[in-house]
Design a protein around this motif. Structure first.
Motif, PDB file in Angstrom:
ATOM      1  N   ALA A   1       0.831  -1.204   0.023  1.00 23.55           N
ATOM      2  CA  ALA A   1      -0.056  -0.019   0.034  1.00 23.55           C
ATOM      3  C   ALA A   1       1.034   1.261   0.015  1.00 23.55           C
ATOM      4  O   ALA A   1       0.774   2.158  -0.575  1.00 23.55           O
ATOM      5  N   GLU A   2       2.003   1.310   0.809  1.00 19.87           N
ATOM      6  CA  GLU A   2       2.769   2.246   0.988  1.00 19.87           C
ATOM      7  C   GLU A   2       3.342   2.663  -0.327  1.00 19.87           C
ATOM      8  O   GLU A   2       3.777   3.696  -0.736  1.00 19.87           O
ATOM      9  N   SER A   3       3.822   1.569  -1.361  1.00 19.54           N
ATOM     10  CA  SER A   3       4.604   1.807  -2.556  1.00 19.54           C
ATOM     11  C   SER A   3       3.533   2.591  -3.215  1.00 19.54           C
ATOM     12  O   SER A   3       4.170   3.128  -4.502  1.00 19.54           O
TER      13      SER A   3
ATOM     14  N   ALA B   1      -7.694  -5.788  -4.699  1.00 17.33           N
ATOM     15  CA  ALA B   1      -7.014  -5.826  -5.841  1.00 17.33           C
ATOM     16  C   ALA B   1      -6.132  -4.686  -6.030  1.00 17.33           C
ATOM     17  O   ALA B   1      -5.104  -4.876  -6.573  1.00 17.33           O
ATOM     18  N   VAL B   2      -6.457  -3.486  -5.472  1.00 18.63           N
ATOM     19  CA  VAL B   2      -5.203  -2.451  -5.303  1.00 18.63           C
ATOM     20  C   VAL B   2      -4.155  -2.815  -4.497  1.00 18.63           C
ATOM     21  O   VAL B   2      -2.899  -2.806  -4.967  1.00 18.63           O
ATOM     22  N   THR B   3      -4.341  -3.487  -3.593  1.00 19.42           N
ATOM     23  CA  THR B   3      -3.098  -4.102  -2.677  1.00 19.42           C
ATOM     24  C   THR B   3      -2.160  -5.237  -3.390  1.00 19.42           C
ATOM     25  O   THR B   3      -1.142  -5.153  -3.244  1.00 19.42           O
ATOM     26  N   SER B   4      -2.827  -5.916  -4.130  1.00 20.56           N
ATOM     27  CA  SER B   4      -2.187  -7.195  -4.804  1.00 20.56           C
ATOM     28  C   SER B   4      -1.517  -6.494  -6.071  1.00 20.56           C
ATOM     29  O   SER B   4      -0.590  -7.506  -6.661  1.00 20.56           O
ATOM     30  N   ALA B   5      -2.052  -5.206  -6.604  1.00 21.74           N
ATOM     31  CA  ALA B   5      -1.039  -5.100  -8.009  1.00 21.74           C
ATOM     32  C   ALA B   5       0.132  -4.660  -7.650  1.00 21.74           C
ATOM     33  O   ALA B   5       0.601  -3.905  -6.482  1.00 21.74           O
ATOM     34  N   GLN B   6       1.172  -5.072  -8.452  1.00 20.11           N
ATOM     35  CA  GLN B   6       2.702  -4.598  -8.329  1.00 20.11           C
ATOM     36  C   GLN B   6       2.719  -3.045  -8.526  1.00 20.11           C
ATOM     37  O   GLN B   6       2.063  -2.579  -9.391  1.00 20.11           O
ATOM     38  N   PRO B   7       3.803  -2.600  -7.893  1.00 19.43           N
ATOM     39  CA  PRO B   7       4.007  -1.048  -8.269  1.00 19.43           C
ATOM     40  C   PRO B   7       4.177  -0.954  -9.634  1.00 19.43           C
ATOM     41  O   PRO B   7       4.787  -1.605 -10.440  1.00 19.43           O
ATOM     42  N   GLY B   8       3.458   0.368 -10.045  1.00 18.52           N
ATOM     43  CA  GLY B   8       3.601   0.537 -11.707  1.00 18.52           C
ATOM     44  C   GLY B   8       2.740  -0.230 -12.276  1.00 18.52           C
ATOM     45  O   GLY B   8       2.475   0.019 -13.510  1.00 18.52           O
ATOM     46  N   GLN B   9       1.882  -1.104 -11.867  1.00 17.36           N
ATOM     47  CA  GLN B   9       0.999  -1.994 -12.423  1.00 17.36           C
ATOM     48  C   GLN B   9      -0.440  -1.452 -12.313  1.00 17.36           C
ATOM     49  O   GLN B   9      -0.750  -1.030 -11.297  1.00 17.36           O
ATOM     50  N   ALA B  10      -1.154  -1.470 -13.402  1.00 11.37           N
ATOM     51  CA  ALA B  10      -2.646  -0.936 -13.472  1.00 11.37           C
ATOM     52  C   ALA B  10      -3.429  -1.616 -12.582  1.00 11.37           C
ATOM     53  O   ALA B  10      -3.355  -3.220 -12.500  1.00 11.37           O
ATOM     54  N   VAL B  11      -4.464  -1.444 -11.731  1.00  2.00           N
ATOM     55  CA  VAL B  11      -5.057  -1.962 -10.978  1.00  2.00           C
ATOM     56  C   VAL B  11      -6.457  -2.575 -11.932  1.00  2.00           C
ATOM     57  O   VAL B  11      -6.860  -2.059 -12.695  1.00  2.00           O
TER      58      VAL B  11
END
Length: 694
Positions: free
Chosen positions: A30-32, A425-435
């Motif tokens: 989340a912080e990312s 879904a937001v939390t599982s998305a990788q940094p820079g990856q669209a939700v």
């Protein structure tokens, strides 16, 4: 589940808490995205003092305010918030919500608590959908209360404080004519055994106001846009970047862009129409009269709500606190019917006038101008709640009949689940990856559709069962049926239905009230019970006795029994009878006869000086006759003592006596009010002890 500790001692049950590694991974992810850390509610504790007054009085102000628009809900709100700026700050998707009813506001609060930029559009914040059009209370059951706790503890506590607990008493189904219990419900133990709050009722206006105020407290007044009716939407793709968005289109032509749109705009949803095409709602074949009466039933301290069963009609009553009762009278007829002005109570009593006093007393105690009428509609379950970046919630997805009290509860569950699913879904998305918003909405649908559709089906079944009840063989079969009914042969459907309900109801209640427990994140809410939810008028250990023994439940009522003249006015009129009653007290008998020394003096050629006596012993009430006496048109043999029940009709001297008497129960609070009325009425007529013709 044992209640321990102070106000809300929280005990972990059923699911293990998340591991430290899992929690750390979630927080880091989340912080990312420059996201504020979520504020979990299960660590919030506040001191609480037990209330000394009876719980049913706690929502008096709320019910009184329910008859007029809330000033908090009707004021003009600020300009819309800057969703783009908030999204840039949080790094989270922009959420548009069409509809500021209960479901839309719950979803808004749940999303805002998790940091999402949210905008709610409501056509008229002074109008509450469904029952709320009439400013009536709504039943918020254990499953929905737990979801509210998972969203925001302070919000939930304020709702608990305003609400009137009904689940701490016996509830169930009764025969409409006799008032006898058919099947009783225990909603208390299924709740506390699973660590859930106990069912309450609260003014729908108050509930919506609290949700709106919480959303404004968290996000600012601009979060709720009044006079904004969403009538259409468009999904868009930026050709340069490929970014997908959705625009809500208002009736006045304004457009608002977001990353997803939630259609929480009720049974007549414009979002639903655009998403799946135009469909018509189903008319249930029942119209509903409803009102709130200033009346205290004699067993209010031991019974929370009842459904009175009939054939082609049924009646529901519920304590809503403050000495008030909410009631609903359902009658099978064509849609679109109307009544002559000032004739609604008269029509109601033509439908329910020969039913139990528990029904007719409520109708008579309600002012004519407070009786309202509407036709009941629902929609069949659908298998498409979402498409692209648009999803449905609450009545727009699964409008159901009101017979289980779960319509609003399902919307509350929807709102929590949608926020939780999007957040995951937001939390599982990788940094820079669209939700994957579209995937999240599909997951939300798959998690909700089975439960919501099942409860929708149960609500429909409950309506059928309540309105096709027949006590005896012959009912509905014309003259032959009337002849057959005199033998009082129990109807096969009544007998089989009771056996089936006795076997299945505990499991059904547990699933309805607790079937969503596993969907609540442990981080948001750990199972716990609340000490103030315990029964207040009797010991918890008495629950089983009252569930099994009708006589014990009747005896436990904080009520006074009385014999009252059954005049034409009292039997057929639309107002409460003002005829004086003679109370049956512990310290003596009520004597009936021609002698002026009797408590009730009657005259007639067949009336003896000491004709009959009414007595009370060990909490039960009896009649013993010396002269010719009839109880419910059956003659009582001289010297025989018969136990009485509320509603029994007595005739002395002749079966067809012009004046008969009725056995009634009055709550001790209601008795004091009625005695003042009787005294005022008696001042205008002859003394009650003057002989009356039998």
């Amino acid at each position: 589940m044992k209640c321990v500790g102070g106000r809300s001692a929280r005990l972990g049950l059923g699911k293990a808490p998340p591991s430290a590694a899992a929690t750390s991974q979630r927080t880091a992810a989340a912080e990312s995205r420059v996201r504020p850390a979520p504020q979990h509610n299960n660590a919030v504790f506040r001191p609480h003092s037990l209330r000394s007054s009876v719980e049913r009085n706690v929502c008096a102000a709320a019910v009184q305010n329910a008859t007029r628009p809330s000033s908090g809900a009707s004021r003009e709100l600020e300009q819309p918030i800057d969703l783009d700026a908030k999204a840039a700050e949080s790094g989270l998707p922009r959420v548009l919500i069409a509809g500021g009813g209960i479901g839309g506001l719950v979803a808004a609060v749940a999303l805002i608590k998790r940091g999402y930029p949210v905008q709610v559009f409501e056509r008229d914040l002074t109008a509450i959908r469904g029952e709320g059009k009439y400013r009536g209370p709504i039943q918020v059951q254990s499953n929905a209360l737990a979801a509210l706790e998972a969203i925001d503890v302070d919000l939930a506590e304020s709702i608990f404080e305003e609400g009137c607990v009904t689940g701490d008493r016996v509830n169930g189904l009764c025969d409409g004519v006799t008032g006898d219990w058919y099947v009783k419900f225990d909603t208390f133990h299924p709740a506390v055994d699973m660590g859930l709050p106990v069912t309450r009722v609260i003014s729908r206006v108050t509930l919506q106001r609290k949700l709106a105020e919480k959303a404004e407290e968290l996000e600012g007044k601009g979060v709720l846009c009044n006079d904004c009716h969403v009538v259409d939407y468009e999904e868009n793709v930026d050709p340069a970047t490929g970014r997908k968005t959705v625009s809500a289109i208002l009736e006045d032509g304004r457009r608002f862009e977001g990353d997803l749109l939630i259609g929480a705009d009720g049974i007549w949803s414009k979002i639903r129409t655009k998403l799946i095409g135009k469909t018509e709602p189903n008319y249930s074949e029942y119209t509903c009269y409803t009102g709130i009466s200033d009346f205290t039933p004699p067993d209010i301290d031991t019974v929370g709500y009842r459904v009175f069963l009939g054939n082609g009609k049924y009646f529901v009553s519920s304590d809503v606190g403050g000495g008030k009762m909410q009631w609903y009278g359902f009658h099978k007829e064509a849609a679109g019917g109307t009544d002559e002005p000032g004739k609604q109570k008269e029509r109601l009593l033509s439908i329910f006038g020969d039913w139990a006093d528990s029904v007719t007393d409520l109708i008579r105690a309600t002012p004519e101008e407070d009786v309202l009428r509407r036709d009941i509609y629902d929609r069949p379950p659908i298998l498409q709640w979402c498409k692209g970046r648009v999803a449905l919630l609450g009545d727009s997805a699964h409008a159901m009949q009101p017979n289980l009290g779960q319509g609003g509860c399902m919307a509350i569950e929807d709102g929590y689940q949608l926020a939780l699913t999007l957040d995951r879904a937001v939390t599982s998305a990788q940094p820079g990856q669209a939700v994957d918003i579209e995937g999240a909405l599909k997951t939300y649908f798959s998690q909700r559709v089975v439960r919501a559709s099942s409860i929708h089906g149960l609500a429909g079944m409950a309506a059928i069962m309540a309105s096709t009840y027949k006590a005896y063989l012959g009912e509905g079969l014309g003259d032959f049926g009337k002849w057959l009914m005199q033998f009082k042969i129990p109807h096969f459907g009544r007998v089989g239905g009771k056996v089936a309900m006795d076997l299945t109801m505990p499991g059904v209640l547990s699933w309805v009230l607790g079937g969503n427990v596993n969907a609540l994140s442990y981080e948001d809410r750990a199972p716990h019970c609340r000490i103030p939810d315990k029964p207040k008028a009797f010991a918890e250990s008495d629950f089983k006795l009252f569930m099994d023994d009708d006589a014990a439940l009747l005896k436990a009522a904080n009520a006074q029994w009385a014999v009252t003249p059954l005049t034409d006015e009292g039997r057929l009129g639309t107002e409460p009878t003002t005829e004086p009653a003679v109370m049956i007290c512990d310290d003596g008998a009520v004597s009936i006869g021609a002698s002026r020394d009797c408590s009730v003096v009657v005259s007639g050629t067949a009336i003896m000086d000491q004709h009959a006596q009414l007595t009370k012993k060990d909490g039960h009430h009896y009649v013993a006759a010396t002269g010719p006496t009839w109880v419910n048109d059956k003659q009582l043999q001289a010297g025989i003592t018969k136990q009485l029940r509320p509603g029994d009709v007595l005739a002395f001297g002749s079966k067809d006596a012009s004046l008969k008497f009725k056995i009634k129960m009055y709550h001790r609070d209601e008795r004091d009010r009625l005695e003042r009325s009787w005294n005022a009425s008696s001042a205008k007529r002859e003394d009650v002890r003057e002989p009356v013709a039998a």
